[in-house]
Design a protein around this motif. Sequence first.
Motif, PDB file in Angstrom:
ATOM      1  N   PHE A   1      -6.356  -6.081   9.653  1.00 31.54           N
ATOM      2  CA  PHE A   1      -5.028  -5.734   9.152  1.00 31.54           C
ATOM      3  C   PHE A   1      -4.772  -6.342   7.775  1.00 31.54           C
ATOM      4  N   TYR A   2      -4.065  -5.580   6.929  1.00 29.33           N
ATOM      5  CA  TYR A   2      -3.718  -6.108   5.613  1.00 29.33           C
ATOM      6  C   TYR A   2      -2.621  -7.150   5.775  1.00 29.33           C
TER       7      TYR A   2
ATOM      8  N   ASP B   1      -7.675  -8.312   6.727  1.00 30.64           N
ATOM      9  CA  ASP B   1      -8.411  -7.698   5.614  1.00 30.64           C
ATOM     10  C   ASP B   1      -7.744  -8.201   4.333  1.00 30.64           C
TER      11      ASP B   1
ATOM     12  N   ASN C   1     -16.952  -6.258   8.143  1.00 31.71           N
ATOM     13  CA  ASN C   1     -16.508  -7.303   9.083  1.00 31.71           C
ATOM     14  C   ASN C   1     -17.064  -7.059  10.482  1.00 31.71           C
TER      15      ASN C   1
ATOM     16  N   ILE D   1      -9.281   2.701  15.980  1.00 35.28           N
ATOM     17  CA  ILE D   1      -8.630   2.785  14.660  1.00 35.28           C
ATOM     18  C   ILE D   1      -7.461   3.767  14.721  1.00 35.28           C
ATOM     19  N   GLY D   2      -6.606   3.732  13.706  1.00 35.06           N
ATOM     20  CA  GLY D   2      -5.545   4.735  13.584  1.00 35.06           C
ATOM     21  C   GLY D   2      -6.097   5.979  12.913  1.00 35.06           C
TER      22      GLY D   2
ATOM     23  N   ASP E   1      -5.168   7.538  10.465  1.00 35.02           N
ATOM     24  CA  ASP E   1      -5.091   7.539   8.999  1.00 35.02           C
ATOM     25  C   ASP E   1      -6.336   6.962   8.333  1.00 35.02           C
TER      26      ASP E   1
ATOM     27  N   HIS F   1      -6.447   6.652  17.354  1.00 38.36           N
ATOM     28  CA  HIS F   1      -5.177   6.806  18.078  1.00 38.36           C
ATOM     29  C   HIS F   1      -4.106   7.371  17.163  1.00 38.36           C
TER      30      HIS F   1
HETATM   31  N1  MSP Z   1      -7.115  -2.886   6.362  1.00 34.81           N
HETATM   32  C1  MSP Z   1      -7.217  -1.530   6.749  1.00 34.81           C
HETATM   33  C2  MSP Z   1      -8.224  -1.361   7.858  1.00 34.81           C
HETATM   34  C3  MSP Z   1      -9.609  -1.854   7.553  1.00 34.81           C
HETATM   35  S1  MSP Z   1     -10.676  -1.698   8.921  1.00 34.81           S
HETATM   36  C4  MSP Z   1     -12.179  -2.079   8.371  1.00 34.81           C
HETATM   37  C5  MSP Z   1      -5.834  -1.025   7.215  1.00 34.81           C
HETATM   38  N2  MSP Z   1      -4.931  -1.966   7.520  1.00 34.81           N
HETATM   39  S2  MSP Z   1      -3.402  -1.684   7.960  1.00 34.81           S
HETATM   40  O1  MSP Z   1      -2.837  -2.985   8.201  1.00 34.81           O
HETATM   41  O2  MSP Z   1      -2.756  -0.879   6.965  1.00 34.81           O
HETATM   42  O3  MSP Z   1      -3.426  -0.823   9.243  1.00 34.81           O
HETATM   43  C6  MSP Z   1      -4.111  -1.237  10.389  1.00 34.81           C
HETATM   44  C7  MSP Z   1      -3.984  -0.246  11.512  1.00 34.81           C
HETATM   45  O4  MSP Z   1      -2.634  -0.154  11.962  1.00 34.81           O
HETATM   46  C8  MSP Z   1      -4.425   1.163  11.138  1.00 34.81           C
HETATM   47  O5  MSP Z   1      -5.336   1.628  12.104  1.00 34.81           O
HETATM   48  C9  MSP Z   1      -3.167   1.972  11.238  1.00 34.81           C
HETATM   49  O6  MSP Z   1      -3.430   3.245  11.726  1.00 34.81           O
HETATM   50  C10 MSP Z   1      -2.372   1.185  12.270  1.00 34.81           C
HETATM   51  N3  MSP Z   1      -0.947   1.484  12.177  1.00 34.81           N
HETATM   52  C11 MSP Z   1      -0.088   1.184  11.152  1.00 34.81           C
HETATM   53  N4  MSP Z   1       1.144   1.720  11.457  1.00 34.81           N
HETATM   54  C12 MSP Z   1       1.081   2.357  12.655  1.00 34.81           C
HETATM   55  C13 MSP Z   1       2.023   2.996  13.481  1.00 34.81           C
HETATM   56  N5  MSP Z   1       3.283   3.168  13.130  1.00 34.81           N
HETATM   57  N6  MSP Z   1       1.587   3.434  14.702  1.00 34.81           N
HETATM   58  C14 MSP Z   1       0.300   3.217  15.146  1.00 34.81           C
HETATM   59  N7  MSP Z   1      -0.593   2.612  14.381  1.00 34.81           N
HETATM   60  C15 MSP Z   1      -0.290   2.298  13.085  1.00 34.81           C
HETATM   61  O7  MSP Z   1      -5.645   0.170   7.282  1.00 34.81           O
END
Ligand code: MSP
Length: 521
Positions: free
Chosen positions: A10-11, A48, A229, A254-255, A257, A284
């Motif tokens: 996660f960021y 991340d 990672n 993963i999501g 997106d 998902h």
């Molecule tokens: N850092 C990248 C992933 C790198 S993996 C090698 C990233 N980070 S994120 O923090 O933006 O998102 C992490 C995850 O949270 C993603 O899979 C994203 O789909 C999920 N979600 C963020 N908002 C969401 C919702 N509202 N509902 C469900 N999942 C969501 O992308």
Amino acid sequence: MSVYVTTPIFYPNAVPHLGTTYPAIAADIFARWSRSFGEETRFLTGTDEHGRKIEKAAQAEGLAPKPFVDLVSAKFHHLFSLVDIEPSRFIRTTDTDHLEMVAEALRAMRAKGDIYEGTYAGLYCVECETYYKEEELSSGRCPVHQIKAEFLEEACYYFTLSAYRDWLLDLYHQNPEFVRPRARMNEVVEFVKSGLEDLCISRSSVSWGIPLPFARSHVTYVWFDALLNYLTGIGYLGSSDMFARFWPNVVHIIGKDILKFHAVIWPAMLKSLGVAPPKSILAHGFWTADGRKFSKHSGGLLDVAALIDAYGQDPLRYFLFRETPFGLDGNFDEGRLVERNNVELAQGLGNLFQRTVSMLVRYRNGCIPVLPVEREEREALVAQAANRTVESANAHMQEFRFREALESIWEFIAVVNRYTNLLSPWSLADRGADSQLDFCLGTLSEALRYLAALVTPFMPRSGAKIAQRLGLPDAPKLGTIRWGRSPTGRVAELSDHLFPLLEERRPTVDPNLGSSVERDL
Ligand code: MSP
């Protein structure tokens, strides 16, 4: 067999919200489920921490990137433990072994001839950390975040992604389950068929990142760094033993997106390193609130800590996976959470537990009767239903059908409730039908022992509580549970209700939250 399950990392540019917690709970449930079947399981999640987005967020808070990510990553870690998410490792891309992993991977790819020097000019969305083609934008805005893409031009190094097109198409063809759900696999195939360009994997305009070992004025593109990672987390560089045990039997949750990064770029990177592709990528859906997408960019945060305060860990974990099938989008409606808590948890599982334990205490001083080896027909039906439920719930879990797994557990609860009403133990007690009452209470206790095992991966606190109130140290394991083989001489104890009845509370989307990370830390 060993099982390896991962979440996206996660960021840490803002505190976690319900959307980012969701995949981590999914992976936690799956890992607990696998362990309950005796599988050696590794579950990886983390943060991340490099790239332009983080650099900017740190600046906005007046901090250097490293102290900033230390602060926010700790917040993720803390919040995850609050929701009982227990990873085998919480990885950070600033961890030393990961820095070494990335440098080593880049060296190997460069030596193979898969990395070359060039320049890049294009439109960049800093939130996605990706370049877009003009036609992919609408009025110059990113399709995901609706913010203006910035024009960037810089010297960079490229990864020869285009050279992997045919290999990727063959991989998808040979493994139709590579991406699930199926519809998402089709999206990926169409995307790759339409042509792949080489990928710019370094930034000279950003300083917060892992330097390229062969060009130290460039830092590694954050996605290239982040995807690796998954190898760092099982000791690809160090202990080849762990790596050999866990790879490639991995499921990346993963999501939707971030599917292309995982289903296109990641297998090509692995191929370049001579590593087998992951077994499966599970995409998902998105959670919305009142039909609106919630995230740190949409003006509100769904505050997980506040949700836990209001409803508790287990009802929240249960609701997220009972309400919406895993691959689909879901609307987070607190009224529905309250309803499911009150009907399915409090009146369903909670009442069954409460009334069984009360009868054990009232009629048998808490002593759980031992079931005779000979089974009566009605009791045998409950035993069969219990064993069938373990099988069917497991079949669903192997396909990540969390909702269907829960449904089959709740069908079993209905069977046990019907059995109780049919035998009416309270009238057996009134009539003094002692051996029948023993049989009935023994059967109900066994059913609850099975339920403790079945619900624990979803609701660890409730599963443990059921087990303890039935005189067991922990919930039994699903892989070894057998009807009628529970320890004898156990004493049941009354307790407070497993799931208190809830009332709906204030709406959780607060538009004033989310502007400052500091405030939430
Ligand atoms: N850092 C990248 C992933 C790198 S993996 C090698 C990233 N980070 S994120 O923090 O933006 O998102 C992490 C995850 O949270 C993603 O899979 C994203 O789909 C999920 N979600 C963020 N908002 C969401 C919702 N509202 N509902 C469900 N999942 C969501 O992308």
